[in-house]
Enzyme design. Structure first.
Site, PDB file in Angstrom:
ATOM      1  N   ASP A  37      -3.952   3.138  14.244  1.00 43.33           N
ATOM      2  CA  ASP A  37      -3.129   3.732  13.197  1.00 43.33           C
ATOM      3  C   ASP A  37      -3.652   5.128  12.905  1.00 43.33           C
ATOM      4  O   ASP A  37      -4.478   5.664  13.660  1.00 43.33           O
ATOM      5  CB  ASP A  37      -3.059   2.854  11.949  1.00 43.33           C
ATOM      6  CG  ASP A  37      -4.383   2.743  11.210  1.00 43.33           C
ATOM      7  OD1 ASP A  37      -5.348   3.454  11.556  1.00 43.33           O
ATOM      8  OD2 ASP A  37      -4.461   1.933  10.266  1.00 43.33           O
ATOM      9  N   ARG A  90       0.836  -1.200   0.000  1.00 40.22           N
ATOM     10  CA  ARG A  90       0.000   0.000   0.000  1.00 40.22           C
ATOM     11  C   ARG A  90       0.874   1.254   0.000  1.00 40.22           C
ATOM     12  O   ARG A  90       1.535   1.557   0.987  1.00 40.22           O
ATOM     13  CB  ARG A  90      -0.942   0.029   1.203  1.00 40.22           C
ATOM     14  CG  ARG A  90      -1.794   1.313   1.233  1.00 40.22           C
ATOM     15  CD  ARG A  90      -3.045   1.226   2.096  1.00 40.22           C
ATOM     16  NE  ARG A  90      -2.770   1.186   3.510  1.00 40.22           N
ATOM     17  CZ  ARG A  90      -3.712   1.354   4.457  1.00 40.22           C
ATOM     18  NH1 ARG A  90      -4.971   1.570   4.098  1.00 40.22           N
ATOM     19  NH2 ARG A  90      -3.403   1.283   5.730  1.00 40.22           N
TER      20      ARG A  90
END
Length: 545
Positions: free
Chosen positions: A452, A172
């Site tokens: 996160d 990603r």
């Protein structure tokens, strides 16, 4: 930021490439050939990226003025059309459990060895984008492609190496909104998306193609099918430049913005040569819901803990994603289970695992083809659920009946309470995560959850929403009290004091908690809600390099 500011051409020397930072491994990663490839990508696609970012700002202004997100009338023919994405390679057919994590060397090895079908190596929300982290991540990617990924822990001498059977790697890159300040092309920072993707495919694309295990990507934070079209053009350009057959790249798009939910068909259509599926990026999606509808009082959400996937706008979005993907023969991936094992508390650990099982059971019964976990210990938990209820390698060809999903369904807010406990949780998570991010860590265990950047964004955007709309907060006595910026700052001071007392003055200073609190406060209490916490945080991070 105005659209004009994004499109403004910098006064800088043309045809220049400048490395504005240093990190171990930079000579191996930023070779002259790689730099030329990156410069070509930025010069070819950078202007269009900036136009699309300006379009985001213009559309958000319309939302702020009263317009609501809706399906696009001009692309109705795509939604109603009969078409499918190109065939998905065999190695991506079974994705029932995927593990995610940063591009840290040891964590990569543990994730690849975890028993998951796929590993999403994350240069984005799970990684703090220090130049060192980004370069080391690319070194790790090269070593993986070369079959040389191993690690010896200097603290205890323990060695880590890959097993014979490992997860498939999916990478990603960072989102279109981010820039990599340590590489200047013609005087302007390169797109972080093009930096991460470009380096990965340049060094590893041909090798992974030859091995039949890539290159595969997850694409984050897109807001429109036009942004997907740009990615498709980047893929085609890169494959042709590197001699890789067009269509070899396969990408899964995270539907983690509210505008993108209304363009799922269109996004798959633009990427149909390269699309592998869509993913319910639930945490960023909640943040985007708040951000997109920030000026609309009727869409204020309750405590984060009460915003579940089993109802309201989240349930509608997940069902529409499954319906859309399966009608186009693409994979419909479920969302993240953020729970992690709880040490020395068997009851709390059992409760965490039970939540994961219930979440995964909901996903597989709804029709998802796979799911995400954040910790290796959760892989067998999720795997057991999917193995029991999904006997084939996926559910793409399953015949399910889905109810019509309307604009109203995709906007329906969760009902519930805003509590002082919820306020304090948001503040403490926001401070602790931002401090860790400023210290180079992007995936952080807080309160028995793996947090996160997405959850930090929820935390500060909820604070902003509650202050802006003068929300009533339920306090311990059961009474309601209006939430204000002054009350927020009082709680912020209390939370900072508690952190300082818990970890000690020296660790507190080294942990950059004051700076974290300043950034969190500015992005949570201003007149306008900033688009991303990570943008001002990145400026601070650069000054600390």
């Amino acid at each position: 930021m105005s659209a004009t500011a994004i499109l403004e051409k910098p006064s800088s020397q043309a045809n220049s490439v400048e490395i504005a930072g240093n990190a171990e491994g930079v000579e191996r990663v930023l070779t002259p050939e790689a730099l030329a490839f990156l410069a070509d990508l930025e010069r070819t696609f950078g202007p269009r990226r900036r136009e699309l970012l300006a379009a985001r700002i213009a559309r958000q202004a319309r939302f702020d003025a009263g317009e609501l997100p809706d399906f696009l009338p001009q692309t109705k023919n795509i939604r109603n059309g009969c078409w499918e994405v190109d065939p998905i390679p065999a190695v991506l057919k079974d994705r029932r459990v995927e593990i995610t994590g940063p591009v840290d060397r040891k964590m990569m090895i543990n994730a690849l060895n975890s028993g998951a079908k796929m590993f999403m190596a994350d240069f984005e929300d799970a990684s703090s984008p220090t130049f060192t982290n980004m370069i080391e991540g690319q070194v790790n990617m090269q070593d993986f492609a070369n079959g040389e990924l191993a690690y010896s822990d200097p603290k205890n001498g323990k060695s880590y190496s890959l097993k014979d059977e490992i997860a498939v790697m999916i990478v990603r890159p960072r989102g279109w909104h981010m820039e990599e300040a340590h590489l200047l092309i013609d005087g302007r920072p390169i797109s972080a998306s093009l930096f991460d993707f470009g380096l990965h495919i340049f060094h590893n694309g041909a090798k992974l193609t030859g091995q039949g295990v890539g290159p595969f990507y997850y694409l984050p934070k897109m807001e429109s099918h036009l942004e997907a079209r740009l990615w498709d053009e980047v893929f085609e350009h890169a494959q042709k430049a590197l001699g890789i057959p067009v269509g070899t790249i396969k990408a899964t798009v995270l539907i983690e913005t509210l505008p993108a939910a209304f363009e799922m068909d269109e996004i798959l259509y633009e990427l149909r040569r390269h699309a592998a599926g869509l993913n319910c990026g639930r945490w960023d999606y909640i943040f985007s819901y708040i951000k997109t509808l920030r000026q609309h009082a009727q869409y204020v959400l309750p405590d984060r803990a009460q915003v579940g996937m089993d109802r309201a706008f989240l349930k509608a979005y997940s069902l529409l994603l499954i319906k859309t993907c399966h009608s186009r023969r693409a994979h419909a991936m479920g969302g993240m289970a953020a729970q992690i094992p709880v040490k020395n508390d068997e009851a709390a650990n059992d409760a965490a695992f039970a939540k994961v099982k219930a979440d995964k059971l909901r996903e597989v019964r709804a029709g998802h083809d796979g799911t995400w976990v954040a910790h290796p210990a959760l892989v067998p938990v999720a795997m057991d659920v999917f193995n029991q209820h999904m006997t084939a390698c996926n559910q793409v060809l399953s015949q399910r009946s889905f109810p019509p999903i309307s604009q109203k369904d995709l906007l329906k807010p969760h009902t519930g309470e805003i509590t002082e406990v919820g306020v304090r949780t948001n503040i403490s998570v926001g401070i602790e995560y931002t401090a860790a991010w400023l210290n180079g860590r992007g995936a952080v265990p807080i309160h028995n959850l793996m947090e996160d950047a997405a959850t930090a964004e929820i935390s500060r955007s909820q604070i902003w929403q509650w202050i802006h709309h003068k929300a009533d907060v339920k306090i311990e006595s059961g009474e309601a009290k209006q939430f204000t910026a002054q009350w927020f700052r009082s709680i912020l001071d209390e939370e900072l004091t508690a952190i300082r007392e818990m970890i000690g003055a020296e660790s507190y200073e080294q942990g950059r908690y004051e700076l974290a609190a300043e950034i969190f406060s500015e992005t949570a209490t201003g007149k306008d809600l900033p688009d991303f916490l990570t943008l001002p945080a990145y400026e601070a991070l650069r000054s600390l390099d």
